[in-house]
Write a protein that holds these residues in place. Structure first.
Motif, PDB file in Angstrom:
ATOM      1  N   TYR A 144    -108.558 -19.659 -13.787  1.00 13.38           N
ATOM      2  CA  TYR A 144    -108.817 -18.443 -13.011  1.00 13.38           C
ATOM      3  C   TYR A 144    -108.298 -17.210 -13.753  1.00 13.38           C
ATOM      4  O   TYR A 144    -108.997 -16.186 -13.843  1.00 13.38           O
ATOM      5  CB  TYR A 144    -108.153 -18.561 -11.640  1.00 13.38           C
ATOM      6  CG  TYR A 144    -108.071 -17.257 -10.884  1.00 13.38           C
ATOM      7  CD1 TYR A 144    -109.156 -16.800 -10.134  1.00 13.38           C
ATOM      8  CD2 TYR A 144    -106.916 -16.482 -10.913  1.00 13.38           C
ATOM      9  CE1 TYR A 144    -109.090 -15.601  -9.440  1.00 13.38           C
ATOM     10  CE2 TYR A 144    -106.838 -15.282 -10.230  1.00 13.38           C
ATOM     11  CZ  TYR A 144    -107.925 -14.850  -9.491  1.00 13.38           C
ATOM     12  OH  TYR A 144    -107.850 -13.649  -8.813  1.00 13.38           O
ATOM     13  N   LYS A 145    -107.082 -17.298 -14.280  1.00 13.25           N
ATOM     14  CA  LYS A 145    -106.516 -16.173 -15.032  1.00 13.25           C
ATOM     15  C   LYS A 145    -107.346 -15.890 -16.291  1.00 13.25           C
ATOM     16  O   LYS A 145    -107.545 -14.724 -16.663  1.00 13.25           O
ATOM     17  CB  LYS A 145    -105.070 -16.468 -15.401  1.00 13.25           C
ATOM     18  CG  LYS A 145    -104.121 -16.507 -14.211  1.00 13.25           C
ATOM     19  CD  LYS A 145    -102.711 -16.831 -14.647  1.00 13.25           C
ATOM     20  CE  LYS A 145    -101.752 -16.844 -13.456  1.00 13.25           C
ATOM     21  NZ  LYS A 145    -100.361 -17.194 -13.869  1.00 13.25           N
ATOM     22  N   GLN A 177    -110.432 -14.018 -15.186  1.00 17.13           N
ATOM     23  CA  GLN A 177    -110.096 -12.635 -14.840  1.00 17.13           C
ATOM     24  C   GLN A 177    -109.850 -11.798 -16.096  1.00 17.13           C
ATOM     25  O   GLN A 177    -110.316 -10.653 -16.191  1.00 17.13           O
ATOM     26  CB  GLN A 177    -108.850 -12.621 -13.954  1.00 17.13           C
ATOM     27  CG  GLN A 177    -109.074 -13.144 -12.550  1.00 17.13           C
ATOM     28  CD  GLN A 177    -109.899 -12.189 -11.697  1.00 17.13           C
ATOM     29  OE1 GLN A 177    -111.126 -12.203 -11.759  1.00 17.13           O
ATOM     30  NE2 GLN A 177    -109.228 -11.355 -10.925  1.00 17.13           N
ATOM     31  N   THR A 199    -113.133 -11.109 -17.861  1.00 19.98           N
ATOM     32  CA  THR A 199    -113.909 -10.108 -17.132  1.00 19.98           C
ATOM     33  C   THR A 199    -113.388  -8.706 -17.386  1.00 19.98           C
ATOM     34  O   THR A 199    -114.167  -7.755 -17.576  1.00 19.98           O
ATOM     35  CB  THR A 199    -113.881 -10.426 -15.634  1.00 19.98           C
ATOM     36  OG1 THR A 199    -114.347 -11.768 -15.415  1.00 19.98           O
ATOM     37  CG2 THR A 199    -114.777  -9.475 -14.866  1.00 19.98           C
ATOM     38  N   GLN A 200    -112.055  -8.554 -17.387  1.00 20.75           N
ATOM     39  CA  GLN A 200    -111.469  -7.241 -17.673  1.00 20.75           C
ATOM     40  C   GLN A 200    -111.806  -6.773 -19.095  1.00 20.75           C
ATOM     41  O   GLN A 200    -112.101  -5.591 -19.314  1.00 20.75           O
ATOM     42  CB  GLN A 200    -109.959  -7.299 -17.465  1.00 20.75           C
ATOM     43  CG  GLN A 200    -109.534  -7.510 -16.025  1.00 20.75           C
ATOM     44  CD  GLN A 200    -108.043  -7.686 -15.868  1.00 20.75           C
ATOM     45  OE1 GLN A 200    -107.290  -7.560 -16.845  1.00 20.75           O
ATOM     46  NE2 GLN A 200    -107.599  -7.962 -14.652  1.00 20.75           N
ATOM     47  N   TRP A 210    -115.716 -18.911  -9.781  1.00 18.36           N
ATOM     48  CA  TRP A 210    -116.066 -17.515  -9.555  1.00 18.36           C
ATOM     49  C   TRP A 210    -115.915 -17.073  -8.101  1.00 18.36           C
ATOM     50  O   TRP A 210    -115.458 -15.956  -7.831  1.00 18.36           O
ATOM     51  CB  TRP A 210    -117.499 -17.247 -10.035  1.00 18.36           C
ATOM     52  CG  TRP A 210    -117.883 -15.801  -9.947  1.00 18.36           C
ATOM     53  CD1 TRP A 210    -118.754 -15.213  -9.093  1.00 18.36           C
ATOM     54  CD2 TRP A 210    -117.376 -14.745 -10.776  1.00 18.36           C
ATOM     55  NE1 TRP A 210    -118.833 -13.875  -9.320  1.00 18.36           N
ATOM     56  CE2 TRP A 210    -117.996 -13.552 -10.360  1.00 18.36           C
ATOM     57  CE3 TRP A 210    -116.456 -14.696 -11.828  1.00 18.36           C
ATOM     58  CZ2 TRP A 210    -117.735 -12.325 -10.943  1.00 18.36           C
ATOM     59  CZ3 TRP A 210    -116.193 -13.473 -12.426  1.00 18.36           C
ATOM     60  CH2 TRP A 210    -116.824 -12.302 -11.976  1.00 18.36           C
ATOM     61  N   CYS A 224    -112.616 -15.553  -7.177  1.00 19.50           N
ATOM     62  CA  CYS A 224    -112.260 -14.270  -7.794  1.00 19.50           C
ATOM     63  C   CYS A 224    -112.575 -13.096  -6.886  1.00 19.50           C
ATOM     64  O   CYS A 224    -112.360 -11.942  -7.281  1.00 19.50           O
ATOM     65  CB  CYS A 224    -112.995 -14.104  -9.124  1.00 19.50           C
ATOM     66  SG  CYS A 224    -112.611 -15.368 -10.355  1.00 19.50           S
TER      67      CYS A 224
END
Length: 418
Positions: free
Chosen positions: A196-197, A200, A203-204, A248, A251
Motif C-alpha cells: 500500500y505504501k 501511494q 502515485t505521488q 487500490w 487507497c
C-alpha cells in the motif's frame, strides 16, 4: 463487538415466563433492584464515554445500545457468581462477567480517560483497540471452553478444568497474537501495508511528474511491490497490475484502516471458529451420553454458540469489505445482532439466578454435586415448553409427573361414571 470505536422454579407453563406476571414477579423485585443498582454506574459511565466520542448519531446509538446491554449481562453474571454454590459454576460466571464488562465498558472508560484524566499519544487508540480485541477474544474463548469442559467432565477438579481450558485456548491464541507483542506496530509491517505504501509513493511521484490520473498499469510499473515479483514469475507486470487492482480500493479515504486491521480480524475469525468447533463437539457428545447437568447451562452454551457464530461472521465480513461505508453497515448490523443475543443470554441468566435461589434449585444443585448418579436431568422451563408443543398435556402429566392420590382417585371415578 464494539468495533467502530474502538431462579426460576420449574413453572408449569412457558407462557408465565414470557408474561412475567403474577406473584413471582413481585417476589423478584428485590433481585431486579439489586441488578439495576449494580448496572447503573456502568450505564452512566458508558453514556458519558459514548458522548465523548467523535462519532455520528447512528454510530453513537449503536455503541451505547451494545455497551449498555453488555454491561447489564455482565452485572447479572457477577451477581450469579455470588449466589452459586459450586466453585466451578461460580468461576464460569466470573469469567463471563469479565468478558461482557470488557466488551461493553472498556472502550468508554478509555474515552473518558483520554478526555479528562491524562493525555495520550496518537498511537493510544490503535493500541487500545488492538489489545482490547485480543483480550476480549482470549477471555471469551477461555470462558466457552471452560464451560464445555465443565459440562463434559463434571468430576474433574476446578484447577484441572482451568488448566485444560487455558492450555487449549492459550496454544492457539499465542500462535495467532505473538507477533503483536513482539512488535506493537506489527499491523503496519505486513506485506499488505508495505505494498500500500509503495502504491501511494508511486502515485505521488507520478503526480509530481504531471500525471494527475495515472493508470493502474503505470502505477504497477513504478511501484516496488513485494508480492508477485519472483524469478519464476514470467509475467511480472501482470502480477503487479493485479496486486495494484487488489489494493487500490483501500487507497480511497479512510479505507486504509480496513487493510491495517484485516490480519487482526482474520485471527478473530479463527478464534471464533475454534469456539464453534468445541461447542459442536460437545453437542455430538450430548447425543452419545447425556448426563444430568446444572439447569440452564446447556441453553447458555447454545446461546454462546450463536454469539460466537455472529462474531465469526461479522469479523469475516470485515476482512472482505473495501469501503468504509460498507464496513460501518456491517458493524452496525453486528452490533444489533449481538445486542439481541445478549438479551436472550440475559433472560437465561435471570432464569438461572431465580432457579438457584429456589428450594428446588438448591436441592438439585447440591445433589448434582454430591451424587449425580441418583438424580435425573432437571426439566427447566424451556424443556417444559418444548414438551408441551409436541406432546399431549394429559399424556405428559401421566408420564412425567407424580400426581397426588386424590387427583388419581378423581380420574378413576370420572372414568367409571362415563
Amino acid at each position: 463487538m464494539n468495533t467502530l470505536f474502538f431462579l426460576w422454579t420449574d413453572t408449569p407453563s412457558f407462557d408465565f415466563l414470557i408474561k412475567g406476571a403474577g406473584s413471582g414477579l413481585f417476589q423478584g423485585m428485590r433481585l431486579y433492584k439489586k441488578i439495576l443498582m449494580m448496572w447503573c454506574p456502568f450505564a452512566v459511565i458508558n453514556f458519558a464515554g459514548v458522548m465523548a466520542m467523535s462519532a455520528d448519531g447512528i454510530d453513537r446509538v449503536c455503541v451505547i445500545v451494545l455497551a449498555e446491554a453488555s454491561a447489564l449481562v455482565g452485572s447479572v453474571s457477577w451477581i450469579l457468581s455470588k449466589k452459586e454454590a459450586q466453585p466451578e459454576i461460580r468461576a464460569l460466571f466470573v469469567n463471563l462477567a469479565v468478558v461482557f464488562f470488557i466488551n461493553g465498558f472498556w472502550t468508554q472508560l478509555y474515552q473518558l480517560a483520554k478526555l479528562w484524566w491524562f493525555p495520550l499519544d496518537t498511537w493510544a487508540g490503535f493500541y487500545e483497540h488492538q489489545y482490547r480485541t485480543q483480550l476480549y477474544f482470549l477471555l471469551l474463548a477461555v470462558s466457552v471452553v471452560f464451560l464445555v469442559v465443565h459440562l463434559s467432565f463434571q468430576k474433574l477438579r476446578l484447577p484441572l478444568k482451568y488448566f485444560i481450558a487455558v492450555s487449549v485456548v492459550g496454544t492457539i491464541w499465542i500462535s495467532l497474537f505473538y507477533a503483536y507483542y513482539a512488535n506493537p506496530k506489527y499491523l503496519y509491517t505486513t506485506t499488505d501495508i508495505k505494498d500500500y505504501k509503495a502504491i501511494q509513493l508511486a502515485t505521488q511521484e507520478l503526480h509530481q511528474d504531471g500525471m494527475e490520473r495515472p493508470s493502474l498499469a503505470l502505477i504497477a510499473s513504478v511501484a516496488p511491490l513485494t508480492i508477485g515479483i519472483r524469478p519464476e514469475n514470467q509475467d511480472v507486470l501482470r502480477a503487479k497490475e493485479a496486486r495494484v487492482l487488489e489494493l487500490w480500493p483501500y487507497c480511497q479515504g479512510d479505507a486504509v484502516y480496513l487493510l491495517v486491521y484485516r490480519p487482526l480480524w482474520r485471527s478473530c475469525v479463527l478464534i471464533s471458529l475454534l469456539l464453534i468447533g468445541c461447542i459442536l463437539v460437545f453437542i455430538i457428545y450430548q447425543f452419545i451420553a447425556d448426563p444430568p447437568k446444572s439447569a440452564y447451562l446447556e441453553k447458555i452454551l447454545w446461546c454462546l454458540l450463536v454469539f460466537c457464530s455472529c462474531e465469526a461472521l461479522h469479523h469475516y465480513a470485515f476482512t472482505t469489505v473495501r469501503q468504509w461505508d460498507a464496513y460501518a453497515a456491517f458493524a452496525h448490523l453486528g452490533m444489533y445482532l449481538s445486542t439481541g443475543i445478549m438479551i436472550v443470554l440475559l433472560f437465561l441468566f435471570i432464569l438461572r439466578l431465580r432457579f438457584i435461589q429456589s428450594v428446588e434449585g438448591r436441592f438439585y444443585e447440591i445433589r448434582l454435586a454430591t451424587d449425580a448418579s441418583r438424580i435425573t436431568r432437571w426439566r427447566d422451563a424451556f424443556d417444559n415448553w418444548v414438551l408441551r408443543q409436541f406432546m399431549n398435556p394429559n399424556e405428559l402429566d401421566q408420564r412425567f409427573l407424580i400426581q397426588p392420590k386424590d387427583v388419581q382417585t378423581k380420574d378413576v371415578t370420572k372414568a367409571r361414571t362415563e
